[in-house]
Design a protein around this motif. Structure first.
Motif, short mmCIF file in Angstrom:
data_model
loop_
_atom_site.label_atom_id
_atom_site.label_comp_id
_atom_site.label_asym_id
_atom_site.label_seq_id
_atom_site.Cartn_x
_atom_site.Cartn_y
_atom_site.Cartn_z
N ASP A 1 117.07 -122.22 76.45
CA ASP A 1 116.45 -123.30 77.22
C ASP A 1 115.88 -122.69 78.50
O ASP A 1 116.64 -122.43 79.45
CB ASP A 1 117.48 -124.38 77.55
CG ASP A 1 116.89 -125.51 78.40
OD1 ASP A 1 115.69 -125.47 78.72
OD2 ASP A 1 117.65 -126.44 78.76
N PRO A 2 114.58 -122.44 78.56
CA PRO A 2 113.99 -121.81 79.75
C PRO A 2 114.24 -122.58 81.04
O PRO A 2 114.14 -122.00 82.13
CB PRO A 2 112.49 -121.77 79.41
CG PRO A 2 112.44 -121.78 77.91
CD PRO A 2 113.58 -122.66 77.49
N GLN A 3 114.59 -123.86 80.95
CA GLN A 3 114.85 -124.66 82.16
C GLN A 3 116.34 -124.72 82.52
O GLN A 3 116.74 -125.49 83.39
CB GLN A 3 114.34 -126.08 81.95
CG GLN A 3 112.86 -126.19 81.68
CD GLN A 3 112.42 -127.63 81.50
OE1 GLN A 3 112.56 -128.45 82.40
NE2 GLN A 3 111.92 -127.96 80.31
N ALA A 4 117.14 -123.91 81.89
CA ALA A 4 118.59 -124.01 82.04
C ALA A 4 119.05 -123.80 83.48
O ALA A 4 118.53 -122.96 84.21
CB ALA A 4 119.28 -123.00 81.13
N ILE A 5 120.06 -124.58 83.85
CA ILE A 5 120.78 -124.43 85.11
C ILE A 5 122.25 -124.22 84.76
O ILE A 5 122.83 -124.97 83.97
CB ILE A 5 120.60 -125.67 86.01
CG1 ILE A 5 119.14 -125.78 86.46
CG2 ILE A 5 121.53 -125.61 87.22
CD1 ILE A 5 118.83 -127.08 87.17
N TRP A 6 122.85 -123.23 85.35
CA TRP A 6 124.24 -122.86 85.07
C TRP A 6 125.15 -123.55 86.07
O TRP A 6 125.06 -123.29 87.27
CB TRP A 6 124.39 -121.35 85.14
CG TRP A 6 125.77 -120.81 84.88
CD1 TRP A 6 126.88 -121.50 84.50
CD2 TRP A 6 126.17 -119.44 84.99
NE1 TRP A 6 127.94 -120.65 84.36
CE2 TRP A 6 127.54 -119.38 84.65
CE3 TRP A 6 125.51 -118.26 85.33
CZ2 TRP A 6 128.25 -118.18 84.65
CZ3 TRP A 6 126.22 -117.07 85.33
CH2 TRP A 6 127.57 -117.02 85.00
#
Length: 670
Positions: free
Chosen positions: A346-351
């Protein structure tokens, strides 16, 4: 009859909160205004039934950068709620419900008797949230409390979340189905997974790589039914405008990886929590191994195909597990590869990461800085998991520029001790916001277990919009009236005493520090070392509840509270008997040992009778909920064993015994 819903479709303002985190500012619920409005209206109806027609809900996504609501009275006597989303609408309703109708909705029940004519608001009330996020849950809550919940119970909890402003809930149900699908597609067998997945009551620690296989094997019907349940949970959360946090691949893999991928670079971690190598010593895939990216990408892609995504993922690679090296370069590589595995899927991922591990002496500034700065700014959110007792954002310079959430952990193991750090909770969030170069973006409630100390969670939730500390005496008086629907001087005084004693721990004590009667005894025990308050204040509060019992006997929440205060008081008295018994034992005074032992035994019998009088304290409900997930007698046995073991031995041989102990009828005495 449902409340009238008016929906506006004004253009969404792109300028969100004025933080320097552009990626976070793009996060929005994908649910339409009409969907969020209907979800909020349905929630109101579930809470107050036909009286819900007295409320008009209007969703206007363009009314402000933060979540906000505006309350006003209409000429026809109805109350209009204009809100930026479904959660904000629920918050607005709950604000009016509490502060104008003396209502309350908590885990133990509700006080929902509205006046026949709704109080009129002479001028509109507009309230805006102070931060981007209000986070809820701990990865352990899914095991200590909600392991055996069905949809009906989850629906109640999601309602509670919305009313209390939660817009960033952890959504960890159903992940085993995705991991199973992924691993089977890559050559692992079902037997490999049976050795990997934990049992139904121990999934939290299997997910974090602390243990493997204990409490299993995990039944296939459980895996499938949890997948179906997760669909319902996510739909409701999203309909209300929440952004559920889903799991990501953190690197923990089945032991069979050495057979399926013999060239894989894996490390066997050390044993955890006194477990031996049969159930501990889990396997961690090396971050630089190409398989790490393959697993991480495939998991998120499969999960997204099944559940959709809001682009926020939790992964805790080193929770209570020591990394292989303290070299900041190694730590930085670990952070980099965990994040790139997320963004591969997911290129928009936030961890989103729990900051609990940063309380360990291993994590010094060089290691923490290496980990958090390995991820682009604003693409990681750290949960400062226990800010009310041990804030660490100060030690690490507000996480070196990464956003964090000020969290109240409050509870360990789902135990039931009356406890709180009210002064810290009252002042801490505003301190976090005003910290030099603060990167605080929200508040959170992260208990390991719930169904306890409801007053603390009501208080904490209001920090979403309370910019300054509150007058505690005034707030507690309002709380009591909201909780029981009536003013009562005796119970007000009781709550004031509780506020200044059991709910005002300021010396480092935690809720599980008292050696409770459900824990195994020690000949070194002395109750005075475990109390952070004068027990006479608790006993006086107990008197206040008893004196108020005639006036408030119609309130089910009062029944719960008087049982809770009585339970805690009897516990303290019992532990005093035990302390005296230990002193006599050391002095070889057998007569006094017998006397105090008999007194304690009689008191425990009385306590068990008390617990049996209220359904909130029945072991049988926990066991019944567990057994309800089974499809045959062998699964019923497995489910019940999981439920019983967690709250007693916690492991095959008592490895973490009593940590999750409960003062329930059926536990204190058979």
């Amino acid at each position: 009859m449902k409340p009238l819903i008016l929906i506006t479709t004004l253009t969404l303002l792109s300028a969100a909160v004025s933080y320097d985190f552009p990626h976070l500012q793009t996060l929005r619920s994908s649910a339409s205004s009409s969907t969020q409005g209907k979800a909020a209206a349905d929630l109101i109806e579930r809470l107050i039934g036909d009286r819900s027609s007295d409320f008009v809900v209007e969703i206007d996504k363009g009314i402000g950068p933060q979540d906000m609501f505006e309350l006003s009275s209409l000429e026809n006597g109805k109350v209009k709620i204009v809100a930026s989303g479904g959660v904000a609408a629920a918050m607005g309703f709950y604000h009016y419900f509490k502060y104008f109708c003396n209502g309350q909705r908590t885990w133990a029940g509700k006080q929902a008797e509205l006046p026949s004519i709704l109080p009129t608001l002479k001028t509109p009330i507009k309230i805006s949230s102070l931060d981007m996020f209000r986070y809820y849950q701990n990865v352990c809550t899914l095991s200590y409390t909600s392991a055996f919940w069905d949809w009906d119970r989850w629906e109640q909890e999601i309602d509670w979340m919305a009313l209390h402003g939660i817009n960033l809930p952890l959504a960890f149900v159903g992940q085993e189905a995705i991991f199973q699908r992924m691993y089977l597609s890559m050559g692992f067998s079902q037997e490999d997974l049976e050795e990997h997945f934990g049992g139904p009551a121990f999934l939290a620690w299997a997910r974090m790589g602390n243990i493997r296989g204990w409490g299993g094997p995990l039944p296939q019907m459980w895996i499938t039914q949890k997948l179906l349940l997760q669909h319902k949970i996510l739909k409701r959360m999203r309909d209300l405008g929440m952004m559920p946090v889903l799991p990501a691949f953190a690197g923990h893999v089945p032991a069979a990886i050495t057979r399926v991928f013999p060239k894989a670079n894996v490390t066997r971690l050390g044993n955890w929590g006194h477990f031996n190598s049969t159930y501990s010593g889990t396997y961690l895939l090396d971050f630089e191994d190409p398989l790490f990216q393959t697993f991480g990408k495939k998991f998120i892609e499969m999960q997204t195909a099944e559940y959709g995504t809001n682009h926020i993922y939790n992964a805790d690679t080193f929770n209570e597990m020591r990394p292989a090296s303290s070299d900041p370069a190694y730590i930085a590589q670990a952070g980099k590869y965990v994040f790139t595995a997320m963004t591969a899927g997911d290129p928009q991922a936030i961890w989103l990461m729990q900051g609990w591990m940063f309380l360990s002496p291993f994590w010094q500034p060089p290691q923490v800085k290496a980990l958090v700065t390995a991820v682009p700014k604003g693409r990681m959110i750290i949960l400062d998991l226990a800010s009310e007792i041990e804030p660490v954002y100060q030690k690490f310079d507000s996480y070196y520029g990464q956003p964090f959430i000020w969290c109240m952990l409050h509870n360990f193991g789902g135990t039931m001790e009356l406890y709180g750090a009210i002064d810290s909770i009252n002042q801490g969030p505003s301190k976090g916001r005003n910290f030099p170069d603060s990167t605080m973006v929200g508040i959170g409630m992260t208990p390991e277990g719930i169904h306890q100390n409801e007053v603390i969670y009501e208080f904490m939730a209001e920090n979403a919009w309370r910019a300054k500390p509150r007058d505690l005496n005034q707030w507690f008086a309002s709380f009591a009236q909201q909780r029981y629907g009536h003013k009562n001087d005796d119970v007000n005084q009781a709550w004031k005493l509780l506020m200044s004693s059991v709910y005002n721990s300021s010396d480092g004590h935690r809720d599980h520090d008292l050696a409770m009667i459900t824990k195994r005894p020690s000949v070194k025990y002395d109750v005075s070392s475990d109390l952070w308050y004068n027990p006479e204040d608790l006993f006086k509060a107990w008197d206040g509840f008893i004196n108020a019992s005639g006036a408030l006997q119609a309130s089910s929440l009062f029944h719960y509270d008087i049982a809770d205060v009585s339970r805690n008081s009897l516990q303290v008295i019992a532990m005093n008997f035990f302390t005296d018994m230990i002193k006599a034992y050391r002095a070889k005074d057998i007569a006094t040992v017998k006397k105090n032992g008999a007194s304690m035994s009689e008191l425990l019998t009385d306590l068990n009778h008390l617990l049996c009088s209220n359904e909130r304290y029945l072991l049988g409900l926990w066991i019944a909920d567990a057994r309800a997930w089974a499809v045959d007698s062998s699964e019923k046995t497995l489910m019940e064993y999981n439920a019983r073991n967690q709250i007693t031995l916690w492991g095959p041989d008592g490895e973490i015994h009593d940590y999750a102990s409960k003062q329930w009828c059926g536990v204190v005495a058979e």
